[in-house]
Design a protein around this motif. Sequence first.
Motif, PDB file in Angstrom:
ATOM      1  N   SER A  10       0.856  -1.189   0.000  1.00  0.00           N
ATOM      2  CA  SER A  10       0.000   0.000   0.000  1.00  0.00           C
ATOM      3  C   SER A  10       0.884   1.229   0.000  1.00  0.00           C
ATOM      4  O   SER A  10       2.113   1.126   0.093  1.00  0.00           O
ATOM      5  N   ILE A  11       0.257   2.402  -0.081  1.00  0.00           N
ATOM      6  CA  ILE A  11       1.015   3.645  -0.015  1.00  0.00           C
ATOM      7  C   ILE A  11       1.790   3.716   1.298  1.00  0.00           C
ATOM      8  O   ILE A  11       2.940   4.156   1.335  1.00  0.00           O
ATOM      9  N   ALA A  12       1.171   3.272   2.397  1.00  0.00           N
ATOM     10  CA  ALA A  12       1.827   3.319   3.712  1.00  0.00           C
ATOM     11  C   ALA A  12       2.802   2.165   3.901  1.00  0.00           C
ATOM     12  O   ALA A  12       3.905   2.349   4.422  1.00  0.00           O
ATOM     13  N   GLY A  44      -2.719   1.505  -3.603  1.00  0.00           N
ATOM     14  CA  GLY A  44      -1.316   1.196  -3.858  1.00  0.00           C
ATOM     15  C   GLY A  44      -1.000  -0.293  -3.806  1.00  0.00           C
ATOM     16  O   GLY A  44       0.176  -0.673  -3.758  1.00  0.00           O
ATOM     17  N   HIS A  45      -2.025  -1.158  -3.839  1.00  0.00           N
ATOM     18  CA  HIS A  45      -1.774  -2.607  -3.826  1.00  0.00           C
ATOM     19  C   HIS A  45      -1.068  -3.028  -5.118  1.00  0.00           C
ATOM     20  O   HIS A  45      -1.071  -2.294  -6.113  1.00  0.00           O
ATOM     21  N   LEU A  46      -0.489  -4.222  -5.098  1.00  0.00           N
ATOM     22  CA  LEU A  46       0.272  -4.716  -6.252  1.00  0.00           C
ATOM     23  C   LEU A  46      -0.333  -5.980  -6.846  1.00  0.00           C
ATOM     24  O   LEU A  46       0.369  -6.812  -7.416  1.00  0.00           O
ATOM     25  N   THR A 201       7.673  10.420   0.166  1.00  0.00           N
ATOM     26  CA  THR A 201       8.180  11.750   0.519  1.00  0.00           C
ATOM     27  C   THR A 201       9.190  12.280  -0.505  1.00  0.00           C
ATOM     28  O   THR A 201       9.846  13.284  -0.264  1.00  0.00           O
ATOM     29  N   ASN A 202       9.306  11.579  -1.615  1.00  0.00           N
ATOM     30  CA  ASN A 202      10.132  12.021  -2.748  1.00  0.00           C
ATOM     31  C   ASN A 202      11.598  12.230  -2.379  1.00  0.00           C
ATOM     32  O   ASN A 202      12.202  13.261  -2.698  1.00  0.00           O
ATOM     33  N   ASN A 229       4.940   5.507  -7.824  1.00  0.00           N
ATOM     34  CA  ASN A 229       5.533   6.765  -7.362  1.00  0.00           C
ATOM     35  C   ASN A 229       4.723   7.940  -7.910  1.00  0.00           C
ATOM     36  O   ASN A 229       4.649   8.145  -9.114  1.00  0.00           O
ATOM     37  N   ARG A 230       4.128   8.727  -7.018  1.00  0.00           N
ATOM     38  CA  ARG A 230       3.254   9.814  -7.469  1.00  0.00           C
ATOM     39  C   ARG A 230       4.017  11.009  -8.018  1.00  0.00           C
ATOM     40  O   ARG A 230       3.422  11.936  -8.572  1.00  0.00           O
ATOM     41  N   TYR A 231       5.341  10.999  -7.887  1.00  0.00           N
ATOM     42  CA  TYR A 231       6.169  12.079  -8.410  1.00  0.00           C
ATOM     43  C   TYR A 231       6.857  11.684  -9.721  1.00  0.00           C
ATOM     44  O   TYR A 231       7.763  12.380 -10.178  1.00  0.00           O
TER      45      TYR A 231
END
Length: 359
Positions: A10-12, A44-46, A201-202, A229-231
């Motif tokens: 997940s994202i976390a 954010g699962h895979l 956190t990039n 990756n959201r960035y």
Amino acid sequence: MNVFIRVDASIAIGTGHVMRCLTLAERLRGKGANVQFICREHPGHLCSLIESMGYQVLKLPAPPKKTIHFSSHKEWLGVSLLTDAKQTKELVKNEKIDLLIVDHYGIHADWESCFRSIAKKIMVIDDLADRRHDCDFLLDQNDLALELKRYHGLVPSHCKLFLGPNYALLRNEFFNLLPEKWIRSGHVKRIFIFFGGIDQTNETSKAIAAFLDLNRPDIEADVVIGQSNRYKHEIASLCRLHKNLHFHCEVRNIAEMMHQADLSIGAGGTTTWERLFLGLPSIVISIAANQEKICENLAKLKVIKYLGKREEVNTNRITSQLKKLIENEQERVDMSKRANLMFKDAPLHQAKMLNELMS
């Protein structure tokens, strides 16, 4: 042999738990096992990635609240422990389970005991040693001291412990490079930058800025990120502005890229062991609380340069350490030699572990 793996991304949580389980799944499948995954559909699962590698994924529903940031590992399940156990049992109620593998900081003995009547054997992958487990095998690849007592009272007396880097779950692409392992000497010509599949956190951009501050057009850098990756668009655009920055997203040849590098900047997660296995000197920043202790211990062994927690590390600090390592060839050589020694018995240990899991 039927194997089920209960693991989440997940994202976390990040992607590391799933990635190391995929490595173990490949080894077990290579031995003839039928492997299936059980994953909750967190943001954010895979699941799609796992399925693309030929595994069936039994999906648990997304948590009722779309929580991305959890305050503790206990919340990583997204539901109560009992709810997760009930939902998981429902998914596998008609299945024969020879081996159940659990890699989840949110799961402990109360969950595992629910499956004693339907699973022949249970394996846990852990590195926190902060809760009880009801299992037959436990793998802790991060236990550098090989402390059997660390799990005393936390696992049954019959539990077989697989401890230390020799059991690190490295993909076959790394072991295929074993005959070519080398000590990193000579000039630094290429740097490898990777902070995991999520990097929320990039830290990647921070490392890129530090690299650019070197003002060394003679040194190239491979920048690797995950699809989640959201960035990624921002990072890709930045890399396009510089001829010596090479952008890579969701790569399948990461071992080859590490092998070609002379130095690395990255996080203290699963890829730590990959870099060390290939003797790649690394500057490391911990991006999660569970990474801090292992990074501190590896720094004491002088196999990494640990800069601290992500919130403590700025661009200038990374640039300063880069300069020092680039200018000090002997230190890089020594780091490589020490790292190589950590895995001298890895093929033998992992073969024995697989045989025990398959028996």
